[in-house]
Design an enzyme around this catalytic site. Structure first.
Site, PDB file in Angstrom:
ATOM      1  CE  LYS A  22      -6.762  -5.067  -7.933  1.00 26.02           C
ATOM      2  NZ  LYS A  22      -5.791  -5.397  -6.967  1.00 26.02           N
ATOM      3  CG  ASN A  23      -1.950  -6.975  -9.119  1.00 26.31           C
ATOM      4  OD1 ASN A  23      -2.766  -6.537  -8.447  1.00 26.31           O
ATOM      5  ND2 ASN A  23      -1.617  -8.115  -8.848  1.00 26.31           N
ATOM      6  NE  ARG A  97      -1.839  -3.920   1.061  1.00 20.50           N
ATOM      7  CZ  ARG A  97      -1.286  -4.420   2.450  1.00 20.50           C
ATOM      8  NH1 ARG A  97      -2.164  -3.976   3.434  1.00 20.50           N
ATOM      9  NH2 ARG A  97      -0.135  -4.737   2.515  1.00 20.50           N
ATOM     10  CG  ASP A 121      -8.244  -9.004  -1.953  1.00 24.65           C
ATOM     11  OD1 ASP A 121      -9.550  -8.728  -2.180  1.00 24.65           O
ATOM     12  OD2 ASP A 121      -7.419  -9.124  -2.937  1.00 24.65           O
ATOM     13  CG  ASP A 320      -2.678 -12.350  -7.134  1.00 27.03           C
ATOM     14  OD1 ASP A 320      -2.850 -12.476  -5.918  1.00 27.03           O
ATOM     15  OD2 ASP A 320      -2.325 -11.032  -7.579  1.00 27.03           O
ATOM     16  CG  MET A 342       2.267 -13.831   0.275  1.00 23.13           C
ATOM     17  SD  MET A 342       2.540 -13.046  -1.239  1.00 23.13           S
ATOM     18  CE  MET A 342       4.154 -13.830  -1.866  1.00 23.13           C
TER      19      MET A 342
END
Length: 435
Positions: A22-23, A97, A121, A320, A342
């Site tokens: 996904k990223n 995003r 998110d 993640d 983070m």
């Protein structure tokens, strides 16, 4: 709003293939805007965030020709920049995003870019300063208008190379700056650059398109600007976050599964961290085999002190997967401190796990201590809501291991990052009903 009805206590058995990353997809798809020539992308995940970005590209005038279920040819020869001023663009981009990574490509090729404040998110503050700091170092002007929800704009008649030291190793920030710099005049040096596999994939793809990027895989990138980029073909990596999720899921549900085609060299320390939780796994070629385990015991540090798992910039452990590690530790033997450095809101889903019977102490917004139950007590099914992608899958794992039935609401969050997760897990023995 859709929900999952999950019947717990089912043991999974079989093989599962991870989706495309996904990223990586959010970066790679934005990069197609950098060239007038066709770019073909393979192993694209069929998930909400990626599909929304493809839809947004189509609205911008990029021709998207689907070659198969997971392959698309993109042609950005006729991009309609006027669309960026439309209300439709503002609404669609604000919901995603990943839309922020359109700024670098449009700035590089068309000398301007525009996005509304992007969504995503609700995991805490996610500032965009790194992106705009890089653009300004390249010679762009940045403006922000707080009217109508917030609009970010950048423009530059001529981008020029520059030295920059990023204030944080932001993956999306580095990607955005790299995409802007490849068409800038002169040499750009980015220190404290992110070096995640997603970013490495982007740089390799851009180099095949004619860019000149060196230092790929390190935190020091050097980019020699070129006049134009050309078409290419690119295959995305399997999703490392999904792979880690499946490892934790197998342990929690006492399941025997094989995760296929994992691209092991690109997983970094992810398998090692799960092994520190006491999870047995075997690397078989490019697959990961997890046997069914009655119990698993958390390691301690050499001096006997409690294990701490925290997130770090790559090649450290990815943030993640901390939610997955946390939920997996619930049924381990021992105690672990989870330190999420983070994002300050990412641990706020633990109240639902505590309601299910987990022994977790939320120390502060960034730290939680998990006291493992060691299978002495089974979690109980409850009704809960998914606050974000990773927490949603963590709650799904908890529900699959629990006694009785759970309802997980707001599963649109899970669908943003996991492709047909209910269908794929049901195929190997889960009992998940989409309501």
């Amino acid at each position: 709003m859709a929900s999952f009805k999950v019947t717990g206590g089912r043991h999974l058995k079989g093989e599962i293939i991870p989706q495309g990353a996904k990223n990586e997809a959010l970066q790679i798809l934005c990069a197609v805007v950098l060239t007038r020539e066709p770019v073909t992308i393979h192993n694209i995940p069929n998930i909400r965030d990626v599909n929304q970005l493809i839809d947004l590209l189509g609205d911008m005038g990029v021709r998207c020709t689907r070659l198969s279920e997971s392959s698309i040819k993109f042609d950005a020869s006729e991009v309609n920049l006027d669309y960026l001023n439309s209300e439709t663009y503002k609404r669609k981009a604000a919901a995603l995003r990943g839309s922020v990574m359109l700024l670098g490509p449009t700035l590089a090729r068309f000398k301007k870019g525009r996005i509304p404040s992007p969504g995503g998110d609700k995991i805490g503050r996610r500032r965009l300063d790194t992106h705009f700091y890089g653009f300004m170092k390249l010679g762009a002007k940045f403006t922000y208008s707080a009217e109508e929800g917030g609009i970010y704009e950048v423009d530059a008649s001529q981008l020029h190379g520059a030295y920059m030291l990023l204030d944080e190793a932001s993956v999306t920030g580095t990607a955005n700056i790299v995409m802007a710099a490849v068409l800038a005049e002169g040499i750009t040096t980015i220190y404290n650059a992110a070096c995640e596999p997603y970013l490495q994939q982007l740089c390799k793809m851009l180099n095949r398109m004619g860019a000149k990027i060196s230092g790929v895989g390190s935190n020091l990138l050097t980019i020699e600007g070129v006049e134009e980029l050309f078409g290419t073909e690119h295959t995305m990596l399997p999703d490392m976050i999904e792979i880690g999720s499946f490892i934790g899921m197998a342990a929690m549900t006492q399941s025997e599964i094989t995760i296929k085609n994992c691209s092991i060299p690109d997983l970094g320390i992810i398998p090692t961290v799960f092994q520190k939780l006491g999870i047995k796994l075997e690397i078989k070629g490019d697959d990961i085999y997890i046997p069914a385990q009655e119990n698993y015991e958390l390691e301690t540090f050499i001096d006997g002190s409690m294990l701490t798992v925290s997130d770090h910039p790559w090649p450290g452990f990815t943030p993640d997967l901390l939610s997955i590690v946390l939920v997996t530790a619930i049924q381990a033997k021992g105690t672990v401190l989870i330190h999420q450095k983070m994002f300050e809101s990412r641990l706020f889903f633990v109240d639902k796990l505590i309601e299910m019977g987990a022994q977790i102490i939320l120390c502060d917004p960034h730290r939680a201590t998990v006291v493992g139950l060691n299978r002495q007590q089974q979690l109980r099914g409850i009704r809960m809501t998914s606050p974000d992608i990773r927490a949603g899958v963590s709650l799904l794992i908890a529900a699959m291991s629990a006694r009785g039935t759970s309802i997980i609401e707001n599963i649109e969050q899970i669908d943003r990052g996991y492709q047909n997760i209910d269908t794929r897990l049901n195929a190997i023995g889960a009992e998940i009903v989409r309501l």
